[in-house]
Design a protein around this motif. Structure first.
Motif, mmCIF file in Angstrom:
data_model
loop_
_atom_site.group_PDB
_atom_site.id
_atom_site.type_symbol
_atom_site.label_atom_id
_atom_site.label_comp_id
_atom_site.label_asym_id
_atom_site.label_seq_id
_atom_site.Cartn_x
_atom_site.Cartn_y
_atom_site.Cartn_z
ATOM 1 N N MET A 1 62.406 57.827 11.728
ATOM 2 C CA MET A 1 63.005 59.090 10.937
ATOM 3 C C MET A 1 63.520 59.901 11.870
ATOM 4 O O MET A 1 63.430 59.457 13.656
ATOM 5 N N THR A 2 63.839 61.416 11.407
ATOM 6 C CA THR A 2 64.488 62.288 13.054
ATOM 7 C C THR A 2 63.494 62.765 13.100
ATOM 8 O O THR A 2 62.408 63.475 12.034
ATOM 9 N N LEU A 3 63.760 63.266 14.350
ATOM 10 C CA LEU A 3 62.418 64.364 15.203
ATOM 11 C C LEU A 3 63.273 65.341 16.012
ATOM 12 O O LEU A 3 64.551 65.702 16.195
ATOM 13 N N PHE A 4 62.946 66.564 15.722
ATOM 14 C CA PHE A 4 62.980 68.220 16.048
ATOM 15 C C PHE A 4 62.716 67.599 16.894
ATOM 16 O O PHE A 4 61.089 68.056 17.485
ATOM 17 N N SER A 20 58.459 66.362 13.457
ATOM 18 C CA SER A 20 58.857 65.704 12.602
ATOM 19 C C SER A 20 58.925 66.426 10.699
ATOM 20 O O SER A 20 57.462 67.017 10.564
#
Length: 49
Positions: A1-4, A20
């Motif tokens: 999962m990509t986190l911002f 995310s």
């Protein structure tokens, strides 16, 4: 999962957030604006945790 990560910087406070696209906000913090060193140390600590 990509986190911002995001920062909204204003004159009296910084609002920091991590989240995310699929799951929304995971953590937020409101950091009062103080001296540059104090403020950025608090922002860095939020993102490091």
């Amino acid at each position: 999962m990509t986190l911002f990560g995001a920062i909204e910087a204003g004159g009296t406070k910084f609002v920091c957030g991590i989240g995310s696209a699929g799951h929304g906000s995971r953590a937020t913090a409101v950091i009062p604006t103080r001296t540059p060193d104090e403020t950025f140390a608090a922002v860095a600590a939020f993102f490091a945790s």
